[in-house]
Design a protein around this motif. Structure first.
Motif, mmCIF file in Angstrom:
data_model
loop_
_atom_site.group_PDB
_atom_site.id
_atom_site.type_symbol
_atom_site.label_atom_id
_atom_site.label_comp_id
_atom_site.label_asym_id
_atom_site.label_seq_id
_atom_site.Cartn_x
_atom_site.Cartn_y
_atom_site.Cartn_z
ATOM 1 N N GLY A 27 0.786 -1.226 0.000
ATOM 2 C CA GLY A 27 0.000 0.000 0.000
ATOM 3 C C GLY A 27 0.816 1.274 0.000
ATOM 4 O O GLY A 27 0.343 2.311 -0.458
ATOM 5 N N ALA A 28 2.038 1.235 0.482
ATOM 6 C CA ALA A 28 2.839 2.459 0.608
ATOM 7 C C ALA A 28 3.212 3.044 -0.746
ATOM 8 O O ALA A 28 3.286 4.264 -0.893
ATOM 9 C CB ALA A 28 4.094 2.192 1.434
ATOM 10 N N SER A 29 3.428 2.211 -1.720
ATOM 11 C CA SER A 29 3.817 2.710 -3.041
ATOM 12 C C SER A 29 2.713 3.542 -3.680
ATOM 13 O O SER A 29 2.982 4.449 -4.461
ATOM 14 C CB SER A 29 4.169 1.546 -3.962
ATOM 15 N N ALA A 30 1.478 3.245 -3.350
ATOM 16 C CA ALA A 30 0.355 3.987 -3.921
ATOM 17 C C ALA A 30 0.360 5.453 -3.495
ATOM 18 O O ALA A 30 -0.172 6.301 -4.209
ATOM 19 C CB ALA A 30 -0.961 3.336 -3.518
ATOM 20 N N CYS A 31 0.955 5.765 -2.367
ATOM 21 C CA CYS A 31 0.973 7.138 -1.862
ATOM 22 C C CYS A 31 1.701 8.081 -2.812
ATOM 23 O O CYS A 31 1.365 9.263 -2.894
ATOM 24 C CB CYS A 31 1.637 7.194 -0.486
ATOM 25 N N ALA A 32 2.682 7.547 -3.533
ATOM 26 C CA ALA A 32 3.487 8.379 -4.425
ATOM 27 C C ALA A 32 2.668 8.950 -5.576
ATOM 28 O O ALA A 32 3.065 9.935 -6.192
ATOM 29 C CB ALA A 32 4.662 7.577 -4.974
ATOM 30 N N GLY A 33 1.512 8.376 -5.858
ATOM 31 C CA GLY A 33 0.684 8.906 -6.928
ATOM 32 C C GLY A 33 0.229 10.329 -6.680
ATOM 33 O O GLY A 33 0.092 11.118 -7.605
ATOM 34 N N CYS A 34 0.010 10.685 -5.420
ATOM 35 C CA CYS A 34 -0.491 12.030 -5.076
ATOM 36 C C CYS A 34 0.423 12.789 -4.123
ATOM 37 O O CYS A 34 0.298 14.004 -4.005
ATOM 38 C CB CYS A 34 -1.864 11.916 -4.426
ATOM 39 N N HIS A 35 1.298 12.087 -3.414
ATOM 40 C CA HIS A 35 2.062 12.722 -2.340
ATOM 41 C C HIS A 35 3.561 12.730 -2.588
ATOM 42 O O HIS A 35 4.337 12.270 -1.766
ATOM 43 C CB HIS A 35 1.763 12.037 -1.006
ATOM 44 N N VAL A 36 3.968 13.257 -3.731
ATOM 45 C CA VAL A 36 5.386 13.444 -4.027
ATOM 46 C C VAL A 36 5.648 14.932 -4.197
ATOM 47 O O VAL A 36 4.724 15.713 -4.407
ATOM 48 C CB VAL A 36 5.823 12.676 -5.302
ATOM 49 N N GLU A 37 6.890 15.303 -4.102
ATOM 50 C CA GLU A 37 7.265 16.710 -4.265
ATOM 51 C C GLU A 37 6.756 17.220 -5.602
ATOM 52 O O GLU A 37 6.949 16.596 -6.635
ATOM 53 C CB GLU A 37 8.788 16.858 -4.181
ATOM 54 N N GLY A 38 6.056 18.335 -5.569
ATOM 55 C CA GLY A 38 5.535 18.947 -6.774
ATOM 56 C C GLY A 38 4.141 18.477 -7.159
ATOM 57 O O GLY A 38 3.531 19.044 -8.048
ATOM 58 N N ALA A 39 3.626 17.448 -6.493
ATOM 59 C CA ALA A 39 2.278 16.962 -6.799
ATOM 60 C C ALA A 39 1.246 17.855 -6.115
ATOM 61 O O ALA A 39 1.564 18.606 -5.183
ATOM 62 C CB ALA A 39 2.113 15.520 -6.337
ATOM 63 N N ALA A 40 0.011 17.748 -6.566
ATOM 64 C CA ALA A 40 -1.058 18.600 -6.044
ATOM 65 C C ALA A 40 -1.222 18.491 -4.529
ATOM 66 O O ALA A 40 -1.500 19.483 -3.862
ATOM 67 C CB ALA A 40 -2.376 18.249 -6.734
ATOM 68 N N MET A 41 -1.059 17.321 -3.971
ATOM 69 C CA MET A 41 -1.300 17.131 -2.535
ATOM 70 C C MET A 41 -0.047 17.297 -1.684
ATOM 71 O O MET A 41 -0.108 17.243 -0.477
ATOM 72 C CB MET A 41 -1.912 15.748 -2.285
ATOM 73 N N GLY A 42 1.106 17.473 -2.286
ATOM 74 C CA GLY A 42 2.342 17.696 -1.542
ATOM 75 C C GLY A 42 2.971 16.402 -1.043
ATOM 76 O O GLY A 42 2.317 15.378 -0.914
ATOM 77 N N ALA A 43 4.256 16.466 -0.771
ATOM 78 C CA ALA A 43 5.022 15.304 -0.320
ATOM 79 C C ALA A 43 4.742 14.998 1.147
ATOM 80 O O ALA A 43 4.527 15.905 1.949
ATOM 81 C CB ALA A 43 6.509 15.558 -0.526
ATOM 82 N N ILE A 44 4.736 13.711 1.467
ATOM 83 C CA ILE A 44 4.611 13.307 2.876
ATOM 84 C C ILE A 44 5.838 12.533 3.339
ATOM 85 O O ILE A 44 5.941 12.203 4.518
ATOM 86 C CB ILE A 44 3.324 12.502 3.144
ATOM 87 N N ASP A 45 6.780 12.254 2.437
ATOM 88 C CA ASP A 45 8.009 11.569 2.831
ATOM 89 C C ASP A 45 8.720 12.377 3.912
ATOM 90 O O ASP A 45 8.818 13.603 3.830
ATOM 91 C CB ASP A 45 8.960 11.426 1.639
ATOM 92 N N GLY A 46 9.197 11.677 4.926
ATOM 93 C CA GLY A 46 9.958 12.323 5.986
ATOM 94 C C GLY A 46 9.122 12.947 7.088
ATOM 95 O O GLY A 46 9.654 13.427 8.074
ATOM 96 N N ARG A 47 7.824 12.937 6.965
ATOM 97 C CA ARG A 47 6.969 13.488 8.020
ATOM 98 C C ARG A 47 6.926 12.487 9.175
ATOM 99 O O ARG A 47 7.180 11.302 8.973
ATOM 100 C CB ARG A 47 5.580 13.776 7.479
#
Length: 103
Positions: A27-47
């Protein structure tokens, strides 16, 4: 052939082992669809993991309404959500530290 595989494994050392242990949980890989740097929803990596897990729990329970995330979060158990949160918290986005806005 076996010698080549063993040699490659030994040469990889701790780095190879670290990469092997950092496979994303289901399931974690799916997060990259919307939550990467520059994406509409913003990055969540490192939070912080606790922040990500709490957000997923709020989406799952309906306390934090969102059309897509509510449906996505309901697909994960609490344990799966914690595993995803822990994995994402260990990832470091390129560039400056992540913003302090809510995911």
């Amino acid at each position: 052939m076996r010698l080549a595989v063993v040699s490659a494994w030994l040469l990889a050392g701790p780095v190879g082992l670290a990469l092997a242990t950092e496979r994303p949980p289901p399931g974690a890989s799916a997060c990259a669809g919307c939550h990467v740097e520059g994406a509409a929803m913003g990055a969540i990596d490192g939070r912080p993991a606790a922040e990500i897990a709490a957000a997923l729990a709020e989406y799952r329970s309906g306390v934090r309404p969102a059309s897509m995330m509510s449906r996505i979060a309901k697909g994960f158990s609490e344990e799966e959500s914690r595993a995803i949160a822990a994995y994402l918290s260990r990832q470091r986005p390129p560039g400056p530290e992540p913003s302090q806005e809510r995911p």
